[in-house]
Design a protein around this motif. Structure first.
Motif, PDB file in Angstrom:
ATOM      1  N   PRO A   1       0.935  -1.177   0.343  1.00  0.00           N
ATOM      2  CA  PRO A   1      -0.035   0.127  -0.021  1.00  0.00           C
ATOM      3  C   PRO A   1       1.076   1.163  -0.387  1.00  0.00           C
ATOM      4  N   MET A   2       1.466   1.112  -1.191  1.00  0.00           N
ATOM      5  CA  MET A   2       2.586   2.535  -1.373  1.00  0.00           C
ATOM      6  C   MET A   2       1.593   3.530  -1.447  1.00  0.00           C
ATOM      7  N   PRO A   3       2.184   5.062  -0.848  1.00  0.00           N
ATOM      8  CA  PRO A   3       2.458   5.354  -0.581  1.00  0.00           C
ATOM      9  C   PRO A   3       3.239   5.308   0.570  1.00  0.00           C
ATOM     10  N   ASP A   4       2.238   4.795   1.568  1.00  0.00           N
ATOM     11  CA  ASP A   4       2.410   4.326   3.229  1.00  0.00           C
ATOM     12  C   ASP A   4       2.892   4.142   3.616  1.00  0.00           C
ATOM     13  N   VAL A   5       4.799   3.683   3.777  1.00  0.00           N
ATOM     14  CA  VAL A   5       5.730   3.728   4.125  1.00  0.00           C
ATOM     15  C   VAL A   5       5.778   2.477   5.151  1.00  0.00           C
ATOM     16  N   ALA A   6       4.623   2.835   6.149  1.00  0.00           N
ATOM     17  CA  ALA A   6       4.769   2.052   7.823  1.00  0.00           C
ATOM     18  C   ALA A   6       3.667   0.735   7.014  1.00  0.00           C
ATOM     19  N   ALA A   7       2.488   0.678   6.280  1.00  0.00           N
ATOM     20  CA  ALA A   7       1.825   0.058   6.379  1.00  0.00           C
ATOM     21  C   ALA A   7       2.418  -0.868   5.054  1.00  0.00           C
ATOM     22  N   SER A   8       3.117   0.037   4.111  1.00  0.00           N
ATOM     23  CA  SER A   8       4.131  -1.463   3.235  1.00  0.00           C
ATOM     24  C   SER A   8       4.706  -1.824   4.068  1.00  0.00           C
ATOM     25  N   VAL A   9       5.669  -1.227   5.012  1.00  0.00           N
ATOM     26  CA  VAL A   9       6.604  -2.709   5.836  1.00  0.00           C
ATOM     27  C   VAL A   9       5.792  -3.660   5.996  1.00  0.00           C
ATOM     28  N   ALA A  10       4.519  -3.225   6.677  1.00  0.00           N
ATOM     29  CA  ALA A  10       3.483  -4.335   7.661  1.00  0.00           C
ATOM     30  C   ALA A  10       3.565  -5.367   6.550  1.00  0.00           C
ATOM     31  N   GLU A  11       3.152  -4.756   5.413  1.00  0.00           N
ATOM     32  CA  GLU A  11       1.848  -5.940   4.626  1.00  0.00           C
ATOM     33  C   GLU A  11       3.142  -6.066   4.054  1.00  0.00           C
ATOM     34  N   ALA A  12       4.609  -5.637   3.771  1.00  0.00           N
ATOM     35  CA  ALA A  12       5.800  -7.014   3.278  1.00  0.00           C
ATOM     36  C   ALA A  12       5.881  -7.770   4.064  1.00  0.00           C
TER      37      ALA A  12
END
Length: 374
Positions: free
Chosen positions: A145-156
């Motif tokens: 869910p970029m560009p939300d970096v924190a959410a993208s870290v969690a999803e990755a």
């Protein structure tokens, strides 16, 4: 200076110059040898052997969300239909054993907040179910869910550690911010810790920021955007700091191979003078090494011209097969030849095609390789 001393110095300079010229000549000859098309005319290997690292999927709810938000075309190409059955039929026709599926531009970045998070999770869970249902036919790169970096870290972390997907797909830019920008560092740290395979796919440039040309983005603009992302990742030291990440550049790296020399002289300009003290100062040779470390797929680039350019700056073991299906459906109809990239035979012999179309991709996806061998 006496004539004899002058002659001795001149002789030494000539000898040194000869060594340098010889070394450069060997390097140049090696590059030319790699880049010269074999033109063997050999047919491709037979059978269902190909592993496709550039293939897209549009799960039903994802495609509906695209259309609901006005994305009736992607990069100027009409948003296609997709289903597992259609994908399998395409793969069977073109001798593709497995596809590593990914979501194309615009990812889920046309949404924000919970909607983006939920749609990314939906796509990744859908992919994980496909891997369970067809373990020998599909792999997948997680959408974030970029560009939300924190959410993208969690999803990755969830997609790689829990769903066991094969890597992630990142667009070249989000909201005009390109990969290599410092604000993406937390995500790259997480991906580097997992030695992730990262498929870099181009993003469409906003209409107000691109030339007014009567051409769809996928013809030219996509290739330029991949080049921008790769160049910035090198210029900001991203590819030096995160050496465990294997970056795959779509469409033979865009224009990066052709511009490799031009890009490498950045260290000799003001950019090199402004280089941060905590990063190794770039050099022409180091930039060339970084360019060689990228992986390049053959999607919409299966020609001697494109592949010769890649081989001139990279390694054949870093070239991987890609079909770009279903966005290549018009150029790859299921009629006529069963070879999805006949132009590859203009530069690779049959054994080299097996390397590019199967061996190299499987090296990048150990989970899929294990599933196929099981």
């Amino acid at each position: 200076m006496t004539d004899s001393r002058f002659r001795r110095k001149t002789s030494r300079r000539r000898a040194f110059g000869g060594v340098v010229a010889g070394t450069l000549g060997i390097a140049a000859t090696s590059a030319i040898a790699r880049a010269t098309p074999a033109r063997t005319g050999q047919p491709a290997p037979s059978g269902t052997y190909r592993i496709d690292l550039h293939a897209h999927f549009l799960p039903p709810d994802y495609r509906a969300a695209l259309l609901d938000h006005g994305h009736v075309t992607i990069g100027g190409y009409p948003t296609p239909d997709w289903s597992p059955e259609q994908a399998l039929a395409f793969m069977d026709y073109y001798g593709i054993q497995a596809q590593a599926l990914s979501v194309s531009d615009p990812g889920v970045s046309f949404l924000r907040g919970k909607e983006a998070n939920d749609l990314a999770r939906y796509c990744n869970t859908y992919a994980a179910r496909l891997l369970q249902t067809h373990p020998k036919r599909f792999g997948a790169f997680a959408v974030l869910p970029m560009p939300d970096v924190a959410a993208s870290v969690a999803e990755a972390v969830y997609a790689l550690d829990e769903l066991h997907l094969d890597g992630v797909v990142l667009l070249s830019a989000y909201d005009g911010v390109y990969l290599g920008d410092p604000r993406f560092e937390p995500l790259l740290i997480a991906l580097n810790q997992r030695s992730a395979h990262v498929f870099v796919h181009p993003a469409a440039i906003p209409a107000e920021a691109k030339p007014k040309l009567p051409l769809p983005d996928f013809l030219e603009e996509f290739t330029f955007d991949t080049t921008r992302a790769a160049t910035l990742m090198m210029a900001t030291g991203t590819t030096q700091r995160y050496r465990n990440i294997r970056f795959q550049l779509a469409h033979a790296g865009g224009t990066l191979p052709f511009l490799s020399h031009r890009v490498s002289v950045a260290s000799q300009t003001v950019l090199g003078e402004l280089w941060p003290d905590d990063l190794p100062r770039p050099s022409v040779l180091d930039t060339q090494r970084q360019i060689a470390n990228f992986y390049y797929d053959t999607a919409l680039s299966g020609s001697a011209a494109a592949m010769a350019s890649v081989l001139a700056v990279g390694k054949r073991e870093h070239v991987v097969f890609g079909s770009d299906w279903p966005f290549s459906a018009l150029t790859l109809p299921q009629t006529g030849t069963h070879d999805p990239a006949p132009g590859l035979s203009d530069i690779f012999d049959a054994a080299q095609r097996m390397e590019v179309e199967r061996i190299n991709p499987l090296r990048q996806l150990p989970r899929l390789a294990a599933a196929i061998d099981a």
